[in-house]
Design a protein around this motif. Structure first.
Motif, PDB file in Angstrom:
ATOM      1  N   VAL A  48     -11.284   1.799  -1.345  1.00  0.00           N
ATOM      2  CA  VAL A  48     -10.774   2.609  -0.232  1.00  0.00           C
ATOM      3  C   VAL A  48     -11.497   3.945  -0.286  1.00  0.00           C
ATOM      4  N   ASN A  49     -12.147   4.324   0.827  1.00  0.00           N
ATOM      5  CA  ASN A  49     -12.874   5.601   0.848  1.00  0.00           C
ATOM      6  C   ASN A  49     -12.487   6.476   2.031  1.00  0.00           C
ATOM      7  N   THR A  50     -11.469   6.103   2.787  1.00  0.00           N
ATOM      8  CA  THR A  50     -10.990   6.920   3.894  1.00  0.00           C
ATOM      9  C   THR A  50      -9.986   7.931   3.348  1.00  0.00           C
ATOM     10  N   PRO A  51     -10.260   9.238   3.508  1.00  0.00           N
ATOM     11  CA  PRO A  51      -9.358  10.237   2.930  1.00  0.00           C
ATOM     12  C   PRO A  51      -7.979  10.242   3.588  1.00  0.00           C
ATOM     13  N   GLY A  52      -6.988  10.652   2.789  1.00  0.00           N
ATOM     14  CA  GLY A  52      -5.622  10.785   3.277  1.00  0.00           C
ATOM     15  C   GLY A  52      -4.652   9.929   2.479  1.00  0.00           C
ATOM     16  N   LEU A  53      -3.399   9.939   2.903  1.00  0.00           N
ATOM     17  CA  LEU A  53      -2.391   9.097   2.265  1.00  0.00           C
ATOM     18  C   LEU A  53      -2.577   7.664   2.730  1.00  0.00           C
ATOM     19  N   ARG A  54      -2.608   6.763   1.811  1.00  0.00           N
ATOM     20  CA  ARG A  54      -2.809   5.353   2.110  1.00  0.00           C
ATOM     21  C   ARG A  54      -1.712   4.542   1.427  1.00  0.00           C
TER      22      ARG A  54
END
Length: 72
Positions: A48-54
């Motif tokens: 996972v490389n999309t920033p933010g809360l996941r």
């Protein structure tokens, strides 16, 4: 009667706290310039490389194996 009620209430509170703790293991934070490697039962499954809360599956189904910085 009162003692039984207190014991049941204590058990419900403890169980509820454990459930909240387990469900909170679903939330992960991915920072900018960072990749997170996810494992499922000890085997790599995704990055996972999309920033933010996941969200991910709760422990023990998925765990954060590694946080890798991508900035030079």
């Amino acid at each position: 009667m009162i003692l039984e009620t207190v014991i049941v209430a204590g058990a419900l509170i403890a169980g509820g706290g454990a459930a909240v703790g387990w469900l909170s293991s679903m939330i992960m934070n991915v920072r900018e310039k960072q990749e997170v490697l996810i494992e499922s039962f000890g085997k790599y499954t995704k990055t996972v490389n999309t920033p933010g809360l996941r969200l991910k599956k709760p422990w023990p189904f998925e765990t954060v194996a590694e946080r890798v910085p991508t900035a030079l």
